[in-house]
Write an enzyme that holds these catalytic residues in place. Structure first.
Site: not given
Ligand code: APR
Ligand code: ZN
Length: 304
Positions: A113, A145, A197, A236, A279
Site C-alpha cells: 500500500v 490492498h 472527511c 511475499t 529481489c
Molecule cells: N527481496 C526479496 N524478498 C524479501 C526481501 C528482499 N529484499 N526482504 C524481505 N523479503 C521477503 C521475506 O523473506 C518475506 O518472505 O519478503 C517476505 C515478506 O513477507 P511478509 O512480511 O509476510 O509480507 P507480505 O507477504 O507482503 O504480507 C502479506 O499481510 O500484513 C498483511 O496486508 C498485509 O499485504 C500484507 C499481507
Molecule cells: Zn464524508
C-alpha cells in the site's frame, strides 16, 4: 520436482510466455527502508495487527490505528523506489518488455500500500516519453490492498475517498511517528484531532484493506490469473489469501511459477523456479536489465 534456480532457463521461459502476472509483497519495498510484516523486525512482530489493522480495532481505538498509519505514511513518503520496483516498471513498459518477452502482456498485482510501484511507474514512463501514453494507461498495476495515501470517510452515506499526501496528516499526529518507531503509541489523541472527511467532516480512515475485509479489484485479478501462463512471485511470505493462492491457480491451469524471495516462503517448494536473495538484485538479473544510477534503463544484449 524441486524448483530450479537456473536463470538462463527462466529467461527462456520468460521469452516464450504470453500472459504474465507478478504478485508482490512487502519484500519488494524492503530495500527502500519499509519494514516487512513478518520478517525480522517485521511490523506484526512489533505491533498488534488485530488492534491496528482490523475494522474492529479501528472502531475500538482510532487514535492508536491512526498513529500506526501516520507512521507508515511518513516512512513511505521518505522512501524511494528501489531497483526491484524499477525492474518491474521497466518490464511493464511495452518497449522494454517486447525485447524480453515479445508479444506478451504483463500486470503487476501488489499487496503493498506504500505507492512505491506507482511512483516507480511514473518515473519510468517519464524516462520513455516516446511511449506517449501516461504510466497508468500503459503500465498495468493493481494495488489490491489499497493505498496508504487514500483517506476514506467512515460515514455510510458519504464514503468519500481522497488521495492525500499531507505530512503530518493532522497536527496532532505530527511527531507521533517517532514514538511509534520506538514501539510506543500515545493513546489519547482526541477524535476531533484525527483525520476527518473533507466532504462531511466525519472521522476518516486509511484507504487500505484491513484483515477481514475484501481486497480491491478481485474480479479483474481473477480474470488475469485465469489467463496467465507465468506467475512471478516477489517478496511475499505467501501467507495471506487471496494473494497467496494465485501462483497455485496459475500452475493448476498449466502455467509456470517463479518465486523471487529473500527467504523460503509458503509453498515455494511447488514452484518451477526459486531464486533466493534480495529481489532488488535477482529481478534485475532475471529480466536482463541495466539500471544505471541516472539515465535510461536498457535491456542487455545476449552477450552481456
Ligand atoms: N527481496 C526479496 N524478498 C524479501 C526481501 C528482499 N529484499 N526482504 C524481505 N523479503 C521477503 C521475506 O523473506 C518475506 O518472505 O519478503 C517476505 C515478506 O513477507 P511478509 O512480511 O509476510 O509480507 P507480505 O507477504 O507482503 O504480507 C502479506 O499481510 O500484513 C498483511 O496486508 C498485509 O499485504 C500484507 C499481507
Ligand atoms: Zn464524508
Amino acid at each position: 520436482m524441486a524448483p530450479s534456480n537456473n536463470m538462463d532457463a527462466f529467461r527462456e521461459l520468460l521469452a516464450s510466455s504470453r500472459h504474465i502476472v507478478a504478485v508482490a509483497g512487502a519484500g519488494l519495498s524492503a530495500a527502500s527502508g519499509i519494514p516487512t510484516f513478518r520478517g525480522a523486525g517485521g511490523m506484526w512482530r512489533k505491533y498488534n495487527a488485530i488492534s491496528l489493522a482490523t475494522p474492529e480495532g479501528f472502531k475500538a481505538n482510532p487514535s492508536l490505528s491512526w498513529q500506526f498509519y501516520h507512521y507508515r505514511r511518513e516512512t513511505a513518503l521518505r522512501a524511494q523506489p528501489n531497483n526491484a520496483h524499477r525492474a518491474l516498471s521497466a518490464f511493464s513498459l511495452p518497449t522494454i518488455r517486447q525485447q524480453i518477452s515479445p508479444g506478451s502482456t504483463f500486470t503487476l498485482i501488489t499487496q503493498n500500500v506504500d505507492g512505491l510501484s506507482q511512483r516507480s511507474n511514473d518515473q519510468i514512463a517519464a524516462m520513455f516519453p516516446e511511449e506517449g501514453n501516461t504510466a497508468d494507461e500503459k503500465l498495468q498495476l493493481i494495488e489490491m490492498h489499497g493505498k496508504l495515501f487514500d483517506v476514506s470517510c467512515t460515514a455510510k452515506d458519504c464514503r468519500h475517498v481522497e488521495y492525500n499526501t499531507k505530512s503530518p496528516i493532522t497536527e496532532a499526529l505530527g511527531g507521533t511517528e517517532l514514538l511509534v518507531e520506538h514501539g510506543t503509541l500515545d493513546p489519547d489523541i482526541p477524535l476531533e484531532d484525527l483525520p476527518r472527511c473533507s466532504k462531511c467532516g466525519s472521522l476518516a480512515r486509511p484507504g487500505v484493506v484491513w484483515f477481514g475485509e475484501r481486497p480491491f479489484h478481485l474480479d479483474d485479478i481473477d480474470k488475469l490469473v485465469e489467463k496467465a501462463d507465468l506467475c512471478v512471485v516477489v517478496g511475499t511470505s505467501s501467507t495471506v489469501y487471496p494473494a497467496a493462492g494465485y501462483a497455485m491457480e496459475v500452475q493448476e491451469n498449466g502455467g509456470k511459477v517463479a518465486v523471487f524471495n529473500l527467504d523460503r516462503s509458503e509453498g515455494d517448494e511447488e514452484a518451477d523456479y526459486l531464486f533466493l536473495g534480495p529481489c532488488e538484485e535477482t529481478l534485475v538479473q532475471a529480466f536482463g536489465l541495466t539500471i544505471p544510477e541516472n539515465g535510461k534503463i536498457s535491456v542487455n544484449t545476449p552477450s552481456e
